[in-house]
Design a protein around this motif. Structure first.
Motif, PDB file in Angstrom:
ATOM      1  N   VAL A  64      -0.962  86.867  62.864  1.00  0.00           N
ATOM      2  CA  VAL A  64      -0.706  86.911  64.294  1.00  0.00           C
ATOM      3  C   VAL A  64      -0.524  88.379  64.622  1.00  0.00           C
ATOM      4  O   VAL A  64       0.377  89.020  64.099  1.00  0.00           O
ATOM      5  CB  VAL A  64       0.574  86.137  64.664  1.00  0.00           C
TER       6      VAL A  64
ATOM      7  N   ARG B  57       0.910  90.495  71.079  1.00  0.00           N
ATOM      8  CA  ARG B  57       1.732  89.309  71.200  1.00  0.00           C
ATOM      9  C   ARG B  57       2.039  88.891  72.619  1.00  0.00           C
ATOM     10  O   ARG B  57       2.504  89.670  73.430  1.00  0.00           O
ATOM     11  CB  ARG B  57       3.020  89.516  70.428  1.00  0.00           C
TER      12      ARG B  57
ATOM     13  N   THR C  82       0.193  82.661  71.026  1.00  0.00           N
ATOM     14  CA  THR C  82      -0.950  83.331  70.398  1.00  0.00           C
ATOM     15  C   THR C  82      -1.691  82.352  69.520  1.00  0.00           C
ATOM     16  O   THR C  82      -1.084  81.600  68.774  1.00  0.00           O
ATOM     17  CB  THR C  82      -0.495  84.492  69.473  1.00  0.00           C
TER      18      THR C  82
ATOM     19  N   SER D 148      -4.115  81.619  66.368  1.00  0.00           N
ATOM     20  CA  SER D 148      -4.545  82.276  65.138  1.00  0.00           C
ATOM     21  C   SER D 148      -6.042  82.069  64.962  1.00  0.00           C
ATOM     22  O   SER D 148      -6.573  81.016  65.313  1.00  0.00           O
ATOM     23  CB  SER D 148      -3.799  81.670  63.953  1.00  0.00           C
TER      24      SER D 148
END
Ligand code: PRT
Ligand code: ZN
Length: 283
Positions: free
Chosen positions: A27, A32, A36, A38
């Motif tokens: 991540v 951020r 989020t 992946s």
């Protein structure tokens, strides 16, 4: 897809991200946002305050969460504890001013105890048959006795330094906590499978912690003796060297017994010993 809630900032944030990274789920910190996705695994990371994680998981806003056991116990939400993660270790303890003659829980009868964990404290007091007044405060619990707000506190202790600085003495260790993986009860089949996959990865990472991969060369006639002093995971791997009568022996050894084992192996006749760090152990 799975959605996992982790602490947005605070003591568990970094290690939660690190654990996911070790499990192959990157991540990107820089980018951020609250949520989020992946790119490496079918998972989405939701950043929350730790206090909100048990409820988010219980409501199904997130399927999984990484949070302190203390928060899980305090919030009492119906979540399943899937796995203890071994970081964020602490305890929640009762502490009293160091001059007090505290001998047992009976001392607490009728006293005022300041805490951010009223539910856990009430359960403990009930179990001990003690009645005390609980003062719920959100932070800086340790100064409550100094300023006359309480007679004792019930708070998180890790090294104990904060208690000492505030002239307090830890008298009851009520709950030992660490970060845990929690899951919403009754996950659907597809999510359950992803969770199993994630836990498989996490367990492989955990298994390798503190383990070293050791390679050495050894005369063939010493192999049996060397094998007998080595830990019994599976028999070590033995490969012949181009020099006749010699082999290379490979074995996984716990860091704690590394030097001890190496000294024994040297006495037996091991040479050219290489110690490598181990990243993952997959069975
Ligand atoms: O913003 P958010 O609500 O998400 O974070 P937070 O401020 O509520 O929590 P945070 O980040 O402080 O802690 C998150 C979790 O880390 C806790 O719920 C515990 O499970 C775990 N943890 C582990 C700790 C500690 N160690 C710890 N030492 N949480 C808090 N402390 C504090 C404690 O409150 C006290 O003030 O550290 C002080 C005591 O430390 P020592 O080492 O002096 O004893
Ligand atoms: Zn919090």
């Amino acid at each position: 897809m799975l959605r996992i809630a982790i602490q947005a900032k605070g003591r568990l944030n970094e290690e939660s991200i690190h654990l996911l990274a070790e499990a192959g789920i990157q991540v990107e910190e820089g980018k951020r946002k609250l949520l989020t996705r992946s790119e490496d695994f079918d998972i989405e990371v939701l950043y929350l305050r730790d206090d909100d994680i048990p409820q988010a998981v219980a409501m199904g806003v997130a399927d999984l969460g990484i949070v302190g056991l203390n928060e899980v116990e305090e919030k009492g939400q119906p979540v399943e504890i899937v796995h203890k993660l071994g970081f964020g270790k602490c305890r929640i303890s009762i502490a009293v001013p160091k001059g007090e003659d505290y001998r047992s829980c009976a001392w607490l009868e009728g006293k005022r105890v300041a805490t951010s964990y009223p539910v856990i404290l009430q359960k403990f007091l009930d179990a001990q048959g003690v009645r005390a007044e609980i003062h719920e405060i959100a932070g800086s619990v340790e100064i409550a006795p100094v300023v006359g707000m309480a007679d004792a506190i019930f708070d998180i202790v890790s090294s104990g330094a904060t208690l000492i600085t505030n002239g307090l003495r830890e008298v009851e260790k009520v709950l030992f906590s660490e970060a845990v993986m929690i899951a919403a009860p009754g996950l659907e089949q597809e999510k359950k499978q992803l969770l199993d996959q994630l836990m498989f990865r996490i367990e492989a990472v955990e298994r390798s912690r503190g383990m070293k991969y050791v390679l050495m060369n050894l005369p063939d006639q010493k192999i049996e003796q060397a094998t007998s002093v080595l830990p019994g995971m599976k028999s070590p791997t033995i490969l012949p060297l181009t020099i006749p009568g010699w082999s290379s022996l490979h074995v996984v050894i716990n860091e704690k017994e590394l030097w001890n084992k190496i000294e024994q192996l040297k006495v037996i006749g091991a040479q050219d010993i290489l110690v490598l760090s181990l990243e993952k152990m997959i069975y």
